[in-house]
Design an enzyme around this catalytic site. Structure first.
Site, PDB file in Angstrom:
ATOM      1  N   HIS A 133      -5.987  -6.994  -5.683  1.00 22.84           N
ATOM      2  CA  HIS A 133      -6.469  -5.269  -5.338  1.00 22.84           C
ATOM      3  C   HIS A 133      -8.062  -5.672  -4.777  1.00 22.84           C
ATOM      4  O   HIS A 133      -7.737  -4.833  -3.991  1.00 22.84           O
ATOM      5  CB  HIS A 133      -6.596  -4.735  -6.900  1.00 22.84           C
ATOM      6  CG  HIS A 133      -5.293  -4.729  -7.327  1.00 22.84           C
ATOM      7  ND1 HIS A 133      -4.310  -4.144  -7.817  1.00 22.84           N
ATOM      8  CD2 HIS A 133      -5.655  -5.042  -9.280  1.00 22.84           C
ATOM      9  CE1 HIS A 133      -3.355  -4.327  -8.068  1.00 22.84           C
ATOM     10  NE2 HIS A 133      -3.287  -4.814  -9.682  1.00 22.84           N
ATOM     11  N   ASP A 155       1.557  -1.592  -1.700  1.00 23.58           N
ATOM     12  CA  ASP A 155       2.144  -1.771  -2.469  1.00 23.58           C
ATOM     13  C   ASP A 155       2.017  -4.016  -2.392  1.00 23.58           C
ATOM     14  O   ASP A 155       2.178  -4.194  -1.166  1.00 23.58           O
ATOM     15  CB  ASP A 155       4.038  -1.625  -2.764  1.00 23.58           C
ATOM     16  CG  ASP A 155       4.109  -1.834  -4.657  1.00 23.58           C
ATOM     17  OD1 ASP A 155       3.382  -2.631  -5.146  1.00 23.58           O
ATOM     18  OD2 ASP A 155       5.612  -2.273  -4.451  1.00 23.58           O
ATOM     19  N   LEU A 170     -10.604  12.741  10.480  1.00 26.13           N
ATOM     20  CA  LEU A 170      -9.677  12.435   9.519  1.00 26.13           C
ATOM     21  C   LEU A 170      -9.795  12.739   8.262  1.00 26.13           C
ATOM     22  O   LEU A 170     -10.921  12.489   8.197  1.00 26.13           O
ATOM     23  CB  LEU A 170      -9.663  10.770   9.362  1.00 26.13           C
ATOM     24  CG  LEU A 170      -8.139   9.832   8.677  1.00 26.13           C
ATOM     25  CD1 LEU A 170      -7.250  10.051   9.945  1.00 26.13           C
ATOM     26  CD2 LEU A 170      -8.830   8.504   8.599  1.00 26.13           C
TER      27      LEU A 170
HETATM   28  C1  IPE Z   1       3.717   2.325  -6.684  1.00 27.49           C
HETATM   29  O1  IPE Z   1       3.821   1.087  -6.721  1.00 27.49           O
HETATM   30  C2  IPE Z   1       2.182   2.765  -7.109  1.00 27.49           C
HETATM   31  C3  IPE Z   1       1.448   2.497  -6.166  1.00 27.49           C
HETATM   32  C4  IPE Z   1       1.696   1.413  -4.445  1.00 27.49           C
HETATM   33  C5  IPE Z   1      -0.457   3.245  -5.975  1.00 27.49           C
HETATM   34  P1  IPE Z   1       3.843   0.504  -8.031  1.00 27.49           P
HETATM   35  O2  IPE Z   1       3.759  -1.432  -8.497  1.00 27.49           O
HETATM   36  O3  IPE Z   1       3.245   1.154  -9.103  1.00 27.49           O
HETATM   37  O4  IPE Z   1       5.903   0.857  -8.132  1.00 27.49           O
HETATM   38  P2  IPE Z   1       6.859   0.532  -8.497  1.00 27.49           P
HETATM   39  O5  IPE Z   1       6.716   0.525 -10.230  1.00 27.49           O
HETATM   40  O6  IPE Z   1       7.142  -0.707  -8.421  1.00 27.49           O
HETATM   41  O7  IPE Z   1       7.560   1.003  -8.608  1.00 27.49           O
HETATM   42  C1  IPE Z   2      -0.545  -1.955  -5.576  1.00 25.94           C
HETATM   43  O1  IPE Z   2       0.325  -2.705  -5.862  1.00 25.94           O
HETATM   44  C2  IPE Z   2      -1.188  -1.536  -6.149  1.00 25.94           C
HETATM   45  C3  IPE Z   2      -1.083  -0.110  -7.124  1.00 25.94           C
HETATM   46  C4  IPE Z   2       0.422  -0.072  -8.247  1.00 25.94           C
HETATM   47  C5  IPE Z   2      -2.120  -0.137  -8.061  1.00 25.94           C
HETATM   48  P1  IPE Z   2       0.800  -3.567  -6.701  1.00 25.94           P
HETATM   49  O2  IPE Z   2      -0.071  -4.128  -8.316  1.00 25.94           O
HETATM   50  O3  IPE Z   2       2.149  -2.613  -7.796  1.00 25.94           O
HETATM   51  O4  IPE Z   2       1.946  -5.439  -6.244  1.00 25.94           O
HETATM   52  P2  IPE Z   2       2.852  -5.627  -7.134  1.00 25.94           P
HETATM   53  O5  IPE Z   2       4.038  -4.851  -7.013  1.00 25.94           O
HETATM   54  O6  IPE Z   2       2.715  -5.592  -8.419  1.00 25.94           O
HETATM   55  O7  IPE Z   2       2.877  -7.202  -6.200  1.00 25.94           O
HETATM   56 MG    MG Z   3       3.832  -2.451  -7.544  1.00 26.42          MG
END
Ligand code: IPE
Ligand code: IPE
Ligand code: MG
Length: 237
Positions: A25, A8, A119
C-alpha cells in the site's frame, strides 16, 4: 477526458516479494503521486482514484488501520503541493464511518482547492457504486415526498445530479490493474459507456509509461454509444 482507476494488486505485489501487505500500500501511494502529476500533460482532465471500497472494511483491522494512516499521511504530505499544482480535489463516497480527523482533512483539502482550475482529482474513499445510488435515491425520495420532484419527472439526469459525481462527466476510460476483470462496485451508474482496460501489472508497478500506453490504446477505440457512426452507415448503403 475522465479516467477512473481501480488501483488493485498492492497486496499481491508485496506478498510476491515476501513483504507485508502494508508495504504494498505504501508503494501504491507513491504511484498515486506520479500518476496525478502525469495526468494533465497526458490529456486527462478528471482522474478518479478508487482508494477504499465500502467492502474493504471486511479486511483485517490492522490492514484497515494501516490504510487509514496512509490516507492521513497522503493528505498531510500533499496538502500544499496539490493546491500549488492547481489540482481540485473532491472525495467520493460516504465519509460518515471515517475517523473525525480524516473527515476534517478531507473537508480542508476540498475547501482549499475548490477554486482550482487544473486537474479534477476525485478520491473515492468508503465508496461503493451501490451505496452511492442508495444515498442518491434517498435524497430524491425525500424531495419527492416533500413535493419538490414529481416521481414521473425523475430522469437519468435527476439521478446524475444526486450522485457524488454531480456536475462531472462520466469516466471515458476505466483502468484496473492486477488482472481481475471486474469493477468491484466502482462507478456502477457512471460506467454505463466507459471503455474498460485491464492490465496485468499491479498498482505499485503502474508507471507513467504504462499509463501512456493504455491511454494511446484507448484513443484508437471507436465509441459508438449505441448509434451507427456516419461512415459505417454510408458503407452499408
Ligand atoms: C477494489 O479492489 C477496491 C479498490 C481498489 C479500492 P478489491 O481488491 O477490494 O476488489 P476485489 O475484492 O478483488 O473485488
Ligand atoms: C488495492 O490492493 C488496494 C485496496 C483495495 C485498498 P489490494 O490490497 O486489493 O491488493 P490485492 O488485490 O490483495 O493484491
Ligand atoms: Mg485487491
Amino acid at each position: 477526458m475522465h479516467v477512473g482507476i481501480i488501483m488493485d494488486g498492492n497486496g499481491r505485489w508485496a506478498t510476491r516479494q515476501h513483504l507485508a501487505r502494508l508495504i504494498g500500500h505504501k508503494n501504491g501511494a507513491k504511484r498515486v503521486k506520479e500518476i496525478v502529476k502525469h495526468s494533465p500533460g497526458a490529456g486527462v482532465n478528471t482522474l478518479t482514484l478508487y482508494a477504499f471500497s465500502t467492502e474493504n472494511w471486511k479486511r483485517a483491522a490492522h490492514e484497515v488501520e494501516g490504510l487509514m494512516k496512509l490516507f492521513r499521511k497522503y493528505m498531510r504530505d500533499n496538502f500544499d503541493k496539490l493546491d500549488e499544482n492547481n489540482v481540485r480535489v473532491r472525495f467520493l463516497g460516504d465519509p460518515a464511518p471515517l475517523a473525525a480527523d480524516i473527515r476534517q482533512q478531507m473537508q480542508d483539502l476540498t475547501a482549499l482547492t475548490a477554486g482550482n482550475t487544473g486537474l479534477n482529482l476525485n478520491i473515492a474513499i468508503n465508496y461503493g457504486g451501490q451505496d452511492e445510488l442508495v444515498r442518491a435515491v434517498q435524497k430524491i425520495a425525500q424531495k419527492a415526498a416533500a413535493g419538490e420532484i414529481p416521481p414521473a419527472q425523475i430522469t437519468t439526469q435527476t439521478i446524475d445530479e444526486h450522485l457524488d459525481t454531480a456536475g462531472q462527466t462520466d469516466p471515458d476510460l476505466i483502468i484496473r490493474t492486477a488482472g481481475e476483470m471486474r469493477l468491484s462496485n466502482f462507478m456502477t451508474w457512471q460506467s454505463a459507456y466507459s471503455e474498460l482496460v485491464f492490465v496485468e501489472e499491479t498498482w505499485p508497478e503502474f508507471t507513467p509509461a504504462l499509463y501512456d500506453r493504455v491511454l494511446s490504446g484507448f484513443r484508437t477505440r471507436t465509441r459508438r454509444f449505441g448509434a451507427v457512426p456516419a461512415d459505417m452507415a454510408r458503407a452499408a448503403e
